[in-house]
Design a protein around this motif. Sequence first.
Motif, short mmCIF file in Angstrom:
data_model
loop_
_atom_site.label_atom_id
_atom_site.label_comp_id
_atom_site.label_asym_id
_atom_site.label_seq_id
_atom_site.Cartn_x
_atom_site.Cartn_y
_atom_site.Cartn_z
N ILE A 11 -6.11 10.09 -1.83
CA ILE A 11 -6.76 8.91 -1.26
C ILE A 11 -7.23 9.18 0.16
CG2 ILE A 11 -6.33 6.57 -0.40
CD1 ILE A 11 -6.61 6.38 -3.30
N LEU A 12 -6.34 9.77 0.98
CA LEU A 12 -6.68 10.07 2.36
C LEU A 12 -7.79 11.13 2.39
CD1 LEU A 12 -3.14 10.22 4.03
CD2 LEU A 12 -4.73 8.30 3.94
N GLY A 13 -8.84 10.85 3.11
CA GLY A 13 -9.96 11.77 3.16
C GLY A 13 -11.10 11.35 2.26
N ASP A 14 -10.86 10.39 1.37
CA ASP A 14 -11.93 9.85 0.53
C ASP A 14 -12.58 8.69 1.29
OD1 ASP A 14 -13.48 8.46 -1.41
OD2 ASP A 14 -12.22 9.25 -3.02
N PRO A 15 -13.85 8.85 1.70
CA PRO A 15 -14.50 7.81 2.53
C PRO A 15 -14.59 6.45 1.86
CG PRO A 15 -16.11 9.41 1.72
CD PRO A 15 -14.75 9.95 1.39
N ARG A 16 -14.45 6.41 0.53
CA ARG A 16 -14.52 5.13 -0.18
C ARG A 16 -13.29 4.27 0.06
NH1 ARG A 16 -15.23 7.32 -6.14
NH2 ARG A 16 -13.59 8.68 -5.32
N PHE A 17 -12.21 4.89 0.55
CA PHE A 17 -10.95 4.16 0.70
C PHE A 17 -10.36 4.36 2.10
CE2 PHE A 17 -11.63 5.15 -3.73
CZ PHE A 17 -11.43 3.92 -4.34
N SER A 18 -11.23 4.37 3.08
CA SER A 18 -10.78 4.65 4.45
C SER A 18 -10.06 3.48 5.10
CB SER A 18 -11.99 5.06 5.32
OG SER A 18 -12.98 4.04 5.31
N ASN A 19 -10.22 2.28 4.55
CA ASN A 19 -9.67 1.09 5.20
C ASN A 19 -8.43 0.51 4.52
OD1 ASN A 19 -11.74 1.06 7.18
ND2 ASN A 19 -13.12 0.06 5.73
N ILE A 20 -7.87 1.22 3.55
CA ILE A 20 -6.71 0.64 2.85
C ILE A 20 -5.45 0.78 3.69
CG2 ILE A 20 -7.69 1.18 0.60
CD1 ILE A 20 -5.53 3.37 0.37
N ARG A 21 -4.52 -0.15 3.49
CA ARG A 21 -3.24 -0.10 4.18
C ARG A 21 -2.32 0.90 3.47
NH1 ARG A 21 -1.53 -6.30 4.34
NH2 ARG A 21 -2.31 -6.09 2.20
N HIS A 22 -1.47 1.53 4.26
CA HIS A 22 -0.63 2.61 3.72
C HIS A 22 0.72 2.07 3.25
CE1 HIS A 22 -3.20 6.08 5.01
NE2 HIS A 22 -3.78 5.04 5.59
N ASN A 23 0.66 1.21 2.24
CA ASN A 23 1.90 0.80 1.57
C ASN A 23 1.71 1.06 0.08
OD1 ASN A 23 0.92 -1.75 0.17
ND2 ASN A 23 0.53 -2.32 2.31
N LYS A 24 2.82 1.13 -0.64
CA LYS A 24 2.77 1.56 -2.03
C LYS A 24 1.87 0.69 -2.89
CE LYS A 24 6.22 3.55 -4.09
NZ LYS A 24 7.49 3.88 -4.79
N ARG A 25 1.97 -0.62 -2.75
CA ARG A 25 1.18 -1.52 -3.59
C ARG A 25 -0.32 -1.32 -3.38
NH1 ARG A 25 0.69 -7.93 -2.72
NH2 ARG A 25 -0.64 -7.06 -1.10
N ASP A 26 -0.75 -1.28 -2.11
CA ASP A 26 -2.17 -1.13 -1.83
C ASP A 26 -2.70 0.24 -2.23
OD1 ASP A 26 -2.18 -3.67 -0.87
OD2 ASP A 26 -2.38 -3.16 1.24
N ILE A 27 -1.86 1.27 -2.10
CA ILE A 27 -2.26 2.60 -2.55
C ILE A 27 -2.48 2.61 -4.06
CG2 ILE A 27 -1.43 4.97 -2.90
CD1 ILE A 27 -2.38 4.68 -0.11
N VAL A 28 -1.56 2.00 -4.82
CA VAL A 28 -1.69 1.97 -6.29
C VAL A 28 -2.92 1.16 -6.70
CG1 VAL A 28 -0.61 1.17 -8.43
CG2 VAL A 28 0.76 2.36 -6.72
N PHE A 29 -3.15 0.02 -6.05
CA PHE A 29 -4.33 -0.79 -6.37
C PHE A 29 -5.61 0.01 -6.08
CE2 PHE A 29 -2.25 -5.25 -5.71
CZ PHE A 29 -1.38 -4.97 -6.74
N ALA A 30 -5.63 0.72 -4.95
CA ALA A 30 -6.80 1.53 -4.59
C ALA A 30 -7.00 2.66 -5.59
CB ALA A 30 -6.65 2.09 -3.18
N TRP A 31 -5.88 3.25 -6.03
CA TRP A 31 -5.93 4.34 -7.01
C TRP A 31 -6.55 3.87 -8.32
CZ3 TRP A 31 -4.34 9.40 -6.22
CH2 TRP A 31 -4.23 10.21 -7.35
N THR A 32 -6.18 2.65 -8.75
CA THR A 32 -6.71 2.09 -9.99
C THR A 32 -8.22 1.89 -9.87
OG1 THR A 32 -4.60 0.92 -10.28
CG2 THR A 32 -6.44 0.22 -11.67
N LYS A 33 -8.67 1.32 -8.75
CA LYS A 33 -10.11 1.14 -8.54
C LYS A 33 -10.82 2.48 -8.43
CE LYS A 33 -9.79 -3.34 -6.19
NZ LYS A 33 -9.99 -4.06 -4.91
N LYS A 34 -10.13 3.45 -7.83
CA LYS A 34 -10.69 4.79 -7.67
C LYS A 34 -10.96 5.43 -9.02
CE LYS A 34 -9.56 9.03 -5.06
NZ LYS A 34 -9.03 10.04 -6.00
N GLU A 35 -10.01 5.31 -9.96
CA GLU A 35 -10.23 5.88 -11.27
C GLU A 35 -11.39 5.19 -11.98
OE1 GLU A 35 -8.09 7.68 -15.16
OE2 GLU A 35 -6.87 6.34 -13.91
#
Length: 262
Positions: free
Chosen positions: A97-121
């Motif tokens: 996730i870190l380094g992917d410009p599409r997700f530069s503004n997400i908060r670094h907690n487990k829930r937000d990372i997982v939600f971002a990962w789902t959208k990323k896929e």
Amino acid sequence: MKKELEGKIKRLDNSVDKLRIKRKDSDSLKVTENVFDNATLKALYTLSNKGIVQALGGSISTGKEANVFLADGEEEEIAIKIYRISSSSFRSMEDYILGDPRFSNIRHNKRDIVFAWTKKEFRNLMRAKQAGIRVPEPITTERNILIMKFMGENGKPYPLLKDIKIENEDGQMIFETVIDYMHKLYVDANLVHGDLSEYNILIDPEDITPIIIDMGQSVTLEHPRADQFLKRDIENILRYFKRYKVNESPESIYARIKEPEN
């Protein structure tokens, strides 16, 4: 409308209960706590209310980060991929996730990372499909849930590449298609898969064509480790296809993948 929604929720509840019954007690508890928590059930209810999920079926696969279930969609069978919030590897996800410009503004907690990962896929699958790569067609996401078209027939998923036995000629044909997919992914979709191997490729038995899956970790070329991930993908693919008398060098495949379109 209220009765119809209640009926859908009841069917989902019954389906989840059936899933629990089919498992041993220890496995049942694990599935209940890690997959079907209250928030995930509410998300499933939302998808049911929208008519996307008609009824939840049995388990297709269990991975390190997610479980995939068969389900009935509006017109066809669908696959429901549920990322486990409580047990997902937060640190390993951050690497992609870190380094992917599409997700530069997400908060670094487990829930937000997982939600971002789902959208990323979801977005990665969309890009891959638009580039002409055969992947499960993404339908929608809801929190930690990704809905895709089911890759299989009559409720049975297509086999993984690692599980099939084929002749050298077919193996070489699959290899060439996979390299072509990697090239299209790089040049047309601006992506590197990041975890490509015989464990993330399905084979359609009818025409022996590969289908690329599990693209949550795929990164854009702007990611600082994109080149490292690409070289690792190449090594994995060459290692596997040696059994089919493929003797290409990593350097030649690397050049083929990065070659611009004519």
